[in-house]
Each structure stands twice: as C-alpha cells, then as structure tokens.
Design an enzyme around this catalytic site. Structure first.
Site, PDB file in Angstrom:
ATOM      1  N   GLU A 195      19.867 -47.908  19.830  1.00 27.38           N
ATOM      2  CA  GLU A 195      20.488 -48.948  18.997  1.00 27.38           C
ATOM      3  C   GLU A 195      21.994 -48.734  18.899  1.00 27.38           C
ATOM      4  OE1 GLU A 195      18.848 -51.807  18.816  1.00 27.38           O
ATOM      5  OE2 GLU A 195      17.210 -50.730  17.843  1.00 27.38           O
ATOM      6  N   SER A 222      16.542 -63.838  18.447  1.00 26.60           N
ATOM      7  CA  SER A 222      16.299 -65.273  18.634  1.00 26.60           C
ATOM      8  C   SER A 222      17.569 -65.965  19.122  1.00 26.60           C
ATOM      9  CB  SER A 222      15.826 -65.901  17.327  1.00 26.60           C
ATOM     10  OG  SER A 222      16.796 -65.711  16.327  1.00 26.60           O
ATOM     11  N   GLU A 252      27.696 -65.050  24.071  1.00 26.76           N
ATOM     12  CA  GLU A 252      27.418 -64.805  22.647  1.00 26.76           C
ATOM     13  C   GLU A 252      28.633 -64.291  21.891  1.00 26.76           C
ATOM     14  OE1 GLU A 252      22.846 -63.723  22.613  1.00 26.76           O
ATOM     15  OE2 GLU A 252      23.771 -63.627  20.631  1.00 26.76           O
ATOM     16  N   GLY A 309      16.758 -64.247  12.566  1.00 25.56           N
ATOM     17  CA  GLY A 309      17.488 -63.305  11.712  1.00 25.56           C
ATOM     18  C   GLY A 309      16.747 -62.010  11.474  1.00 25.56           C
ATOM     19  N   ALA A 310      15.794 -61.685  12.326  1.00 29.80           N
ATOM     20  CA  ALA A 310      14.938 -60.515  12.094  1.00 29.80           C
ATOM     21  C   ALA A 310      15.275 -59.373  13.039  1.00 29.80           C
ATOM     22  CB  ALA A 310      13.471 -60.911  12.240  1.00 29.80           C
ATOM     23  N   GLY A 311      16.394 -59.483  13.751  1.00 33.17           N
ATOM     24  CA  GLY A 311      16.745 -58.431  14.707  1.00 33.17           C
ATOM     25  C   GLY A 311      15.896 -58.493  15.962  1.00 33.17           C
ATOM     26  N   ASP A 335      20.289 -57.613  24.885  1.00 39.32           N
ATOM     27  CA  ASP A 335      19.380 -58.698  24.523  1.00 39.32           C
ATOM     28  C   ASP A 335      19.239 -59.716  25.650  1.00 39.32           C
ATOM     29  OD1 ASP A 335      19.506 -57.338  22.177  1.00 39.32           O
ATOM     30  OD2 ASP A 335      20.652 -58.841  21.095  1.00 39.32           O
ATOM     31  N   THR A 385      24.044 -48.808  21.202  1.00 42.93           N
ATOM     32  CA  THR A 385      24.549 -48.081  22.370  1.00 42.93           C
ATOM     33  C   THR A 385      25.021 -49.034  23.458  1.00 42.93           C
ATOM     34  OG1 THR A 385      22.251 -47.966  23.071  1.00 42.93           O
ATOM     35  CG2 THR A 385      23.187 -45.964  22.109  1.00 42.93           C
TER      36      THR A 385
HETATM   37  P1  NG1 Z   1      20.525 -58.178  17.256  1.00 40.57           P
HETATM   38  O1  NG1 Z   1      19.523 -57.293  16.646  1.00 40.57           O
HETATM   39  O2  NG1 Z   1      19.900 -59.279  18.063  1.00 40.57           O
HETATM   40  O3  NG1 Z   1      21.549 -58.674  16.289  1.00 40.57           O
HETATM   41  C1  NG1 Z   1      22.615 -56.774  18.222  1.00 40.57           C
HETATM   42  C2  NG1 Z   1      23.379 -57.011  19.510  1.00 40.57           C
HETATM   43  C3  NG1 Z   1      22.887 -56.101  20.645  1.00 40.57           C
HETATM   44  C4  NG1 Z   1      22.858 -54.657  20.203  1.00 40.57           C
HETATM   45  C5  NG1 Z   1      22.074 -54.541  18.880  1.00 40.57           C
HETATM   46  C6  NG1 Z   1      22.088 -53.146  18.303  1.00 40.57           C
HETATM   47  C7  NG1 Z   1      24.163 -59.290  20.024  1.00 40.57           C
HETATM   48  C8  NG1 Z   1      23.783 -60.613  20.558  1.00 40.57           C
HETATM   49  N1  NG1 Z   1      23.174 -58.395  19.955  1.00 40.57           N
HETATM   50  O4  NG1 Z   1      21.312 -57.262  18.364  1.00 40.57           O
HETATM   51  O5  NG1 Z   1      23.702 -56.279  21.789  1.00 40.57           O
HETATM   52  O6  NG1 Z   1      24.153 -54.166  20.072  1.00 40.57           O
HETATM   53  O7  NG1 Z   1      22.613 -55.401  17.880  1.00 40.57           O
HETATM   54  O8  NG1 Z   1      21.514 -52.232  19.167  1.00 40.57           O
HETATM   55  O9  NG1 Z   1      25.303 -59.060  19.665  1.00 40.57           O
END
Ligand code: NG1
Length: 443
Positions: A53, A153, A186, A148-150, A197, A55
């Site tokens: 995470e 989406s 993004e 919004g759940a990581g 992602d 990284t």
């Molecule tokens: P999520 O959990 O989708 O917000 C974000 C970043 C990833 C990664 C993770 C942490 C975006 C689109 N996604 O993911 O690239 O850094 O946090 O490991 O910025």
C-alpha cells in the site's frame, strides 16, 4: 452482433443468469434514453490489494487482484464530438462535455471527471479523431464496485471510459501503455496516485493476484507476474462502512512526504529518483538521514521545491521519516509475501499482512479506528491467516485471508462483534479474482 450469453460466459464463467438480467436492463435503459439500435458494452473491474500500500507512486511493488465486481459502460457513437453521460444511479446526474485536448473539469467530486480525464488523455496522447459518444454507466450493487471503499471504483470508471473511447477511435492498445494513460488520466481529479489500480483493472487474470513492479522498464512497459491464490483459502473483503471525504489532501501529503524523503536522501545517495532506488541500503543507515518532520517551505529553502502537488500548503508538516519507513519496509513485505505464497508458507503470509496493517496504522497513519477494530476482530477467528486494510485507507475495507473451513465462523461472528463495538454494520463479501477490463460485445 454478439450473443449475450456467449459473451457473458467468456467474462464471468458459467453462472451468468444475474449478469444476463443486469446487462439486459442496461441495454434497455440505454435504448430508452438514447434510442433504438446497436449498443457496445465495455466493463472494468474494481480491485483489492493483498499487500503493497502506497508503494505504487514510489515506483515500488504491489500485489493486487481484480474483483468480480465491475463497472459497465454502454456506448454508441454520436455524429458530433460531444460525450453525453447518463448513470443508472440518480445521485450521479446526467452530464455532457465536448471532446478536446483540454477539457474543463466539473466541480471537485463530480462523477463525470473520471470520464473527462480519460477523454482528455486519449485526445492528447493519441491525437485520435475520437467520435462523440452516448454513454450509460451502471456500477450499482450488488455487481458493481462499492464506491469510496478503497476498491477503485473510480479507476474502473476511468479504465472503462478509456477502453470505450480507444475502441471507437480505432486504437489497438496494449495493456501497459493503456495502464499508464489511465493512471495519468486520474491525475485529472487532483490525486497523485500510481499505476496499480489501472494496471490490475486492465491486466488481471482470473483466480490470480498480480505481482507488479511499478517502476517502468526503459521501453515504458512493466514487469508483472501472476501469483496463484492459495488453494483451500478464501479472500474476504469487509467494508467498514466508514467513508471519508476530501482524502485527496491527505493523500497528496503522503506523496509529498515520500518525495521530500527522496530529495533529502539524495544528498547521501546522489541520482536516486524514488525510495525504491535505496531498497538495497539497510533502513538503519537511511533513517538518520531523514528528519521526523519537515514542511514544503523548509524544503524549498534547502533548494528542494515540491512541484505539482495540489493541496499541500507550504506549512504542511510532512512526516518524512515515518512515511519513508513504511514504504521501504512495505516493498520488502510484498516481495516476501509473493515468495511465501509461492512456497505455501501461510503463517508467514499472515505475519506479513498483519505487519503491513500495523505499518499503515502507525507509520503511514492512514487507517481508522474502525479498520483497526475489524482487523483485530478478524484475527480472533481461528483459521484466519491474516488481515489488513486495503487501498488508500481513511475508511473503506479490509482484506482477510482465511481458511475455507473458517469462513462460516467468520461470517457468524465478525459483523456482529463489529456492530457491538462500533455501532456500525460491516458488509462482507467473498472475493473471486476476476478477469481484466475490455470490450464485452455489441448487442
Ligand atoms: P484507492 O484505494 O483506489 O484510493 C489509491 C491510489 C493507488 C494507490 C493506493 C494506495 C489512485 C487512483 N489510486 O487507491 O494508486 O496509491 O491508493 O496503495 O490514486
């Protein structure tokens, strides 16, 4: 025209009845809104990250897999060059914008920004004669990706949009180039995330996680390798029900702390570009080179300005040492997890997952009390190998690796205890590693 059942079996396997209903409803809604005629459907999955995470934007290692939950995008070219967006969820209102190499963003938080980012990036990088599109999006539960759940989406929507535009623009993309393009797309919404992602959404393999080295090779491609999920085990995703708004600023501060660390380490290790470049140097030799806290203004005074990081004010205290400590160790944990999975050493996998959670909690400081509670409750269940938060943090989900025979006990105890301790309800869903994004067919 494609046969719906055949196309869906290729994507989802034999159990397609619910998917047939879902696709048919989407096709009917599209035609009701935009008129009769052929409709082309694209899909992109959400993801869960097993370990690694924060990284990816440090050119490090990650181990994600694609969920069997996805965003569907129904599309048909228009005679003009505008994109007309409709969403099956009323809370995401209709939007329209002209295609261009500089597309003005909608206000922060607007759902159309993910499509705008993808459209702008395709128009810029490829100089394609992109057609306008009528688009209908369906990301509704239970088959859609929780928002919004990581679970990414937003990347799923970005990727589905880019794949659709590339298809109608006649571009035969390769996965690495497309992942880079979508990752850049993004940045349009302001976060400075990495490539994890989008890469997994595009390149996922059924029943496998994907070990990905986020440092691009000289030609721009990436090194990745499918890692089979351990037999006799299940991955569970547990949604804490906590959602945090405006995590963008906090996210970018962590990115800033890592970049500050690199700038400061460069004094002793000239030429390094990422924390990754000091992975062979023992942490005990790096730590003394980093201050506990520094601000962007202080860094600037030292001749290391931080650039292109929205919402990081000059006086923001950046916790450089702890953030770099997390990233340096997390990279090692990913490599060790892959090796342990491949050797079937599940106790070691579990230890690494728990350590990763503690590091995200204490050093990177991205967990919440609810995520910590969920992990602690999960670990109380006999047969749970390991558990940790997944995704960026600040709410969202944990991922749990559990022996098959312990799943029932997990379901019977954890949500109830979580409710007793926090007053919130947790949603558990077993997760199957699904395939990557793409065209489903024209119907
Ligand atoms: P999520 O959990 O989708 O917000 C974000 C970043 C990833 C990664 C993770 C942490 C975006 C689109 N996604 O993911 O690239 O850094 O946090 O490991 O910025």
């Amino acid at each position: 025209m494609t046969d719906l059942a055949t196309a869906l079996t290729a994507v989802y396997g034999p159990e397609i009845q619910p998917q047939i209903r879902r696709y048919q409803a989407g096709l009917a809604a599209f035609r009701e809104r935009f008129g009769p005629g052929p409709v082309t459907v694209f899909r992109a999955p959400g993801r869960v990250n097993l370990i690694g995470e924060h990284t990816d934007y440090n050119d490090g290692y990650v181990l994600p897999l694609a969920l069997d939950k996805d965003v569907l995008l129904f599309a048909r070219p228009r005679p003009d060059s505008t994109i007309h967006l409709h969403n099956l969820e009323p809370r995401f209102p209709p939007r329209a914008f002209p295609l261009a190499t500089a597309i003005p963003p909608a206000p922060a938080g607007d759902w159309s920004n993910y499509v705008r980012g993808a459209a702008q990036e395709l128009a810029r990088r490829l100089g394609l004669e992109l057609p306008g599109l009528d688009v209908l999006v369906d990301g509704r539960p239970p088959h859609g990706v929780p928002r919004g759940a990581g679970l990414s989406s937003s990347s799923a929507l970005t990727v589905a949009s880019a794949v659709a535009l590339a298809y109608f623009g006649g571009w035969r993309w390769d996965g690495d180039t497309m992942a880079q393009l979508c990752s850049q797309a993004e940045w349009y919404v302001g976060t400075r995330g990495g490539i994890m992602d989008q890469y997994i959404a595009l390149q996922a393999r059924r029943d496998h996680a994907l070990f990905l080295d986020c440092r691009p090779l000289p030609g721009g491609s990436f090194r990745s390798r499918p890692v089979p999920l351990p037999p006799g085990h299940r991955l569970l995703v547990v949604d804490s029900g906590v959602r945090h708004q405006n995590t963008r600023n906090e996210f970018n501060r962590r990115v800033a702390a890592c970049r500050a660390g690199v700038a400061l380490l460069r004094r002793a290790h000239p030429g390094i570009g990422h924390l990754r470049d000091v992975e062979a140097v023992d942490w005990s030799r790096l730590e003394p080179l980093l201050p506990e806290v520094i601000t962007p203004a202080e860094l600037q005074a030292l001749g290391h300005p931080l650039e292109d990081l929205p919402n990081v004010p000059p006086d923001a205290p950046l916790r450089v040492r702890a953030c770099c400590r997390h990233v340096w160790h997390e990279n090692r944990r990913v490599l060790a997890t892959v090796a342990a999975l491949e050797r079937g050493e599940m106790a070691e996998v579990g230890r690494l997952l728990r350590e990763a959670h503690a590091s995200g909690r204490d050093d990177y400081q991205v967990t919440t009390p609810e995520l910590d509670t969920l992990v602690a409750l999960a670990m109380e269940v006999e047969g749970v190998v390991g558990a940790r938060f997944t995704g960026a943090g600040w709410g969202g989900c944990i991922v749990v690796l559990v022996r098959l025979e312990a799943v029932a006990q997990f379901l019977a105890t954890v949500p109830e205890r979580y409710r007793a301790q926090t007053g919130r309800s947790a949603t558990v869903f077993p997760c199957r590693a699904g395939p990557g994004a793409g065209l489903v067919g024209t119907f």
